[in-house]
Scaffold this motif. Structure first.
Motif, PDB file in Angstrom:
ATOM      1  N   ASP A 674       1.075  -1.212  -0.029  1.00 38.93           N
ATOM      2  CA  ASP A 674       0.147   0.173   0.006  1.00 38.93           C
ATOM      3  C   ASP A 674       0.846   1.276   0.031  1.00 38.93           C
ATOM      4  O   ASP A 674       0.344   2.524   0.199  1.00 38.93           O
ATOM      5  CB  ASP A 674      -1.159   0.001   1.121  1.00 38.93           C
ATOM      6  CG  ASP A 674      -0.258   0.219   2.605  1.00 38.93           C
ATOM      7  OD1 ASP A 674       1.019   0.255   2.614  1.00 38.93           O
ATOM      8  OD2 ASP A 674      -0.924  -0.089   3.549  1.00 38.93           O
ATOM      9  N   PRO A 716       2.386   2.138  -4.346  1.00 42.65           N
ATOM     10  CA  PRO A 716       1.522   0.927  -4.181  1.00 42.65           C
ATOM     11  C   PRO A 716       1.248  -0.087  -5.611  1.00 42.65           C
ATOM     12  O   PRO A 716       1.533   0.532  -6.506  1.00 42.65           O
ATOM     13  CB  PRO A 716       0.195   1.721  -3.924  1.00 42.65           C
ATOM     14  CG  PRO A 716       0.572   2.902  -3.637  1.00 42.65           C
ATOM     15  CD  PRO A 716       1.827   3.575  -4.350  1.00 42.65           C
ATOM     16  N   TYR A 763      -5.037   3.351  -3.149  1.00 46.22           N
ATOM     17  CA  TYR A 763      -4.120   3.799  -2.381  1.00 46.22           C
ATOM     18  C   TYR A 763      -3.114   4.751  -3.072  1.00 46.22           C
ATOM     19  O   TYR A 763      -2.485   5.590  -2.338  1.00 46.22           O
ATOM     20  CB  TYR A 763      -3.262   2.452  -1.938  1.00 46.22           C
ATOM     21  CG  TYR A 763      -3.894   1.779  -0.702  1.00 46.22           C
ATOM     22  CD1 TYR A 763      -3.582   2.429   0.548  1.00 46.22           C
ATOM     23  CD2 TYR A 763      -4.912   0.772  -0.880  1.00 46.22           C
ATOM     24  CE1 TYR A 763      -3.824   1.596   1.725  1.00 46.22           C
ATOM     25  CE2 TYR A 763      -5.237   0.119   0.455  1.00 46.22           C
ATOM     26  CZ  TYR A 763      -4.889   0.625   1.509  1.00 46.22           C
ATOM     27  OH  TYR A 763      -5.341   0.152   2.625  1.00 46.22           O
ATOM     28  N   GLN A 768      -8.473   5.371  -0.057  1.00 41.21           N
ATOM     29  CA  GLN A 768      -8.612   3.986   0.392  1.00 41.21           C
ATOM     30  C   GLN A 768      -9.702   4.213   1.713  1.00 41.21           C
ATOM     31  O   GLN A 768      -9.702   5.182   2.509  1.00 41.21           O
ATOM     32  CB  GLN A 768      -7.466   3.046   0.907  1.00 41.21           C
ATOM     33  CG  GLN A 768      -6.831   3.845   2.178  1.00 41.21           C
ATOM     34  CD  GLN A 768      -5.817   4.765   1.667  1.00 41.21           C
ATOM     35  OE1 GLN A 768      -5.618   5.335   0.421  1.00 41.21           O
ATOM     36  NE2 GLN A 768      -4.869   5.321   2.677  1.00 41.21           N
ATOM     37  N   GLN A 773      -9.030  -1.021   4.357  1.00 36.40           N
ATOM     38  CA  GLN A 773      -7.818  -1.014   5.151  1.00 36.40           C
ATOM     39  C   GLN A 773      -8.048  -2.498   6.127  1.00 36.40           C
ATOM     40  O   GLN A 773      -7.130  -3.286   6.460  1.00 36.40           O
ATOM     41  CB  GLN A 773      -7.613  -0.083   6.220  1.00 36.40           C
ATOM     42  CG  GLN A 773      -7.176   1.383   5.490  1.00 36.40           C
ATOM     43  CD  GLN A 773      -7.336   2.384   6.347  1.00 36.40           C
ATOM     44  OE1 GLN A 773      -7.964   2.484   7.459  1.00 36.40           O
ATOM     45  NE2 GLN A 773      -6.531   3.588   5.850  1.00 36.40           N
TER      46      GLN A 773
END
Length: 822
Positions: A674, A716, A763, A768, A773
């Motif tokens: 990420d 990411p 990301y 996000q 997450q």
């Protein structure tokens, strides 16, 4: 009535089958869902964008008649669409109709005769004779004796084609008896019925394609015509193709147009049909060589060239609407799909060859072109003249082959020039230009090559223009002329012994700026909602900045094979997610078959070369906040960053090797990163038999033991660690982490059921959500859509198409990839 519609996919990407069928299939699904129909897609292509949809039923099975009939019965299928899966789907659809008889589902838009004529040249000739349409002399044969008899009666050269071919259509030109037996055995082995057609050679004729559509009430329109610059004798995919048609006298053009309408009516096709002609340049008489009732590279080129929304229109015709009642998403509300497209620009499709790529890896190939396809993709150039379109198409091709070098051209002897004129190679356009520079006349070259003299005058114009530019450095009028005819800033800089930046600045300082023109099906006659553009250097500009918060997405270009198809899939996923974030998305690419150019993706599209000068032209008018670029475009990425552009790289490894030197499985550990934390997705095994993703082997203990390497990048993306064997408890393996190859990204999506690019983009944008997450934190408990599957490559075509005798690492090219559930 709600139908349960089966869409038969095209299986593995291969020579002659890129991503154009997938482009069409996705749009067909979109229309069917709007009508309320239920859709079942059967395909085993890991790079399929259509089968990544979550609103349809996808069945991953090998495409065989037995499997499809079982699916038809189990899933209560009432209708089939076979016109988006290439020749494979057409063959399978015809077999289903013959085996199931009255119990078979309806094939939307196509009759059994046209499906049979697509596979069997002899049957095609019989049907055309009934329609009083001229056709090539042909004979059916099922053994060597019959083949030799036909060749003797027709007199060599002849063309041998397998009936109902396995894979793509194969056309073998045989010049003498020494080659006849080998060609015959090859063609027989490629035929499912062990039969071949022997055709009398029409080498040297001009090749013309016309694409027509028809509705149930027998209304017809011509979508467009395409002419090959190269004569019959070079595979149409390897030829330089031009639309609209440039060299046919209008009476001949109208005769072919009328014949195409006769054929689509005679075969009772509702939808589209490509009719391919061969025209004798001596007397303008024609024959029909092929009919194609499915969405192929010609249809893709004409959609790009005209802006006509072909697939949305055709699917509505197949579902029973009439042309006059279909309102298109492009042409204004007062006009219908019955309006025949008109072009006020030139589009050229330029083939891409991979000889240089093979040879840089020690694999010898035969560069000479013939009736067997050798190109692995194509680019397109668009301009107001043939010269401009050709210059842009050549520039878009990104040559990596030393045979295209001006130094090599200059070093050719006169004998070598003549040999390559008679026996053309992949670099023939430069050989033709070099011959003109050396004083060969247009008539001499037209006689040697059988290429229409019109094109030699155009090439001579380019030669003279380059010489003028070279001899008049920093002259404003000369620079204007050079830009009008398509010469790039980079080429001009080379001719002036200057830097690209210096030429660009001089051009700006003198007000020599590009304008952009829209692709309009009526050529601007009516008000249209066009969103596709190309650049030229004229006074009127038709493109304005889309928005203050737009992003530009650069496509993967014309490099196809399997790796290119996977790249097309990945970049289409990027665009799809950007759209879901309500971001105005501008797309730029030069491949007419690319997924990015389907109507459902992007707010605005540019058909341009992916060179820095062309990209900067778009950036200067659109001023995007970010530019998304696939990671293999290293030179472009560096140039954009040097110009202060905010670049987001979709990280990728060039290829995933499939040949293990020790023939032992390697462990492939897959991660999501990420930008700060790396998350384990799962592992797979790679061997000479393919790549396996297997969730069932992931125990709690193994999950904890697998390494989480430290990342030096802040980008990411999806990454991999390849190790052999698995690390022991006290071992710290060398952490060589690399971006995941795009081929594996597409496969991972299919197996896990997760659109991983969606997470990557969120990301990258820092958008996000908390639930995402949480999702990453709980990957250990994720249940994959398919617990265990294998990606396999099939490379049998390389021997026939590229004339390669040795073993090669197909993982590098990733052509012919399928996957199966284990």
């Amino acid at each position: 009535m709600t139908e349960r519609v089966l869409i038969i996919g095209g299986s593995a990407n291969d020579f002659g089958r890129e991503t154009e069928g997938d482009v069409a299939a996705y749009q067909v699904v979109h229309a069917l869902k709007q009508y309320g129909h239920e859709v079942v897609v059967v395909d085993d292509n890991p790079y399929s964008f259509t089968s990544a949809r979550h609103d349809i039923q996808v069945i991953e099975q090998t495409l065989t008649v037995e499997n499809l009939i079982k699916i038809i019965n189990d899933e209560h299928i009432t209708a089939m669409i076979t016109s988006v899966g290439g020749s494979t789907a057409i063959r399978l659809g015809a077999d289903i109709l013959k085996l199931m008889g009255n119990g078979a589902p309806t094939v939307l838009g196509l009759s059994l005769p046209v499906m049979q004529a697509t596979q069997n040249t002899k049957y095609l000739h019989e049907r055309l004779t009934q329609l009083k349409i001229p056709t090539v002399q042909s004979r059916l044969a099922s053994n060597l004796n019959e083949i030799f008899d036909a060749a003797r009666d027709f007199e060599l050269p002849v063309v041998i084609r397998p009936v109902a071919p396995m894979g793509q259509t194969l056309r073998l030109q045989v010049e003498d008896t020494d080659d006849l037996e080998e060609a015959a055995e090859t063609a027989l082995s490629r035929s499912i019925t062990h039969q071949v057609n022997i055709d009398k050679s029409i080498r040297g004729y001009q090749e013309i394609s016309m694409l027509v559509i028809r509705d149930k009430s027998d209304s017809t329109i011509l979508i467009g015509g395409v002419e090959d610059m190269d004569p019959v004798g070079i595979h149409s995919a390897d030829s330089i193709a031009i639309t609209p048609i440039q060299t046919l006298p209008d009476p001949v053009y109208q005769k072919l147009r009328a014949a195409a309408f006769t054929v689509i009516r005679g075969f009772d096709v509702v939808g589209l049909l490509e009719v391919r002609f061969a025209v004798d340049p001596k007397n303008n008489e024609y024959i029909i060589t092929r009919v194609t009732p499915y969405f192929d590279r010609t249809a893709a080129l004409l959609v790009a060239a005209t802006g006509y929304p072909l697939v949305p229109v055709v699917i509505r015709l197949m579902l029973g609407e009439n042309l006059e009642d279909v309102k298109t998403p492009v042409i204004g509300a007062n006009h219908t799909a019955l309006l025949e497209p008109t072009m006020d620009h030139i589009v050229i499709r330029f083939p891409i060859f991979s000889f240089g790529d093979f040879e840089s890896n020690g694999v010898k190939t035969e560069h000479r072109l013939n009736t067997v396809q050798k190109s692995v993709g194509a680019t397109m150039g668009v301009g107001r003249s043939v010269e401009e379109a050709l210059e842009k198409a050549i520039r878009a091709a990104h040559f990596n082959n030393r045979n295209f070098s001006p130094t090599v051209m200059n070093a050719l002897t006169d004998n070598e020039i003549i040999e390559q004129l008679i026996h053309p190679r992949d670099n023939r356009i430069f050989v033709l230009m070099e011959a003109l520079r050396r004083g060969y006349t247009v008539d001499e070259l037209a006689e040697l090559t059988k290429i229409n003299a019109f094109y030699f005058y155009k090439l001579d114009q380019i030669n003279k223009l380059e010489e003028t530019v070279k001899n008049n450095a920093w002259q404003t009028d000369v620079l204007k002329l050079a830009k009008y005819y398509g010469l790039s800033d980079g080429l001009i800089a080379r001719l002036w012994h200057a830097k690209f930046e210096e030429v660009r600045r001089y051009r700006w300082d003198n007000g020599i700026l590009p304008t952009f023109k829209a692709f309009e099906p009526s050529a601007g006659e009516f008000e249209e909602a066009a969103n596709q553009y190309y650049s030229t250097f004229e006074s009127e500009n038709e493109s304005n900045r889309l928005g203050r918060r737009s992003v530009l997405v650069i496509g993967s270009g014309g490099f196809r094979l399997g790796d290119g198809a996977a790249a097309s899939y990945v970049m289409a996923m990027v665009v799809k997610e950007l759209q879901s974030q309500n971001i105005d998305t501008i797309l730029m690419n030069n491949n007419p078959t690319d997924l990015m150019f389907m109507s459902q993706l992007g707010s605005k599209k540019y058909y341009e070369p992916l060179e820095i000068s062309d990209v900067m032209n778009v950036i200067e008018i659109e001023q995007p906040t970010q530019v998304f670029v696939p990671g293999n475009r290293i030179k472009l990425i560096n140039s954009l960053r040097q110009n202060g552009i905010n670049v987001q790289v979709i990280a990728k490894e060039k290829y995933l090797p499939s040949s293990m030197k020790d023939d032992l499985p390697h462990t492939v550990i897959n991660y999501f990163y990420d930008g700060q934390t790396i998350y384990l997705i799962g592992l797979g095994y790679q061997s000479n038999q393919g790549i396996i993703l297997d969730q069932s082997l992931m125990s709690e203990e193994l999950w904890e033991r697998l390494p989480r390497p430290q990342m030096s990048s802040e980008t990411p993306g999806l990454y991999q660690l390849i190790i052999n064997p698995l690390p022991s408890y006290d071992e710290n393996p060398a952490m060589i982490v690399r971006p995941m190859p795009f081929t594996m990204v597409a496969f991972l999506d299919k197996v896990t059921g997760i659109d991983w690019l969606r997470l990557v983009i969120r990301y990258m944008l820092n958008r996000q959500t908390y639930s995402e997450q949480q999702f990453l934190a709980q990957l250990k408990s994720l249940t994959w859509r398919v617990p265990r599957a294998q990606l396999e490559y099939w490379d049998a075509d390389f021997a026939e198409h590229m004339e390669i005798d040795e073993e090669l690492d197909n993982g590098r090219y990733a052509i012919g990839a399928t996957y199966r559930i284990i």
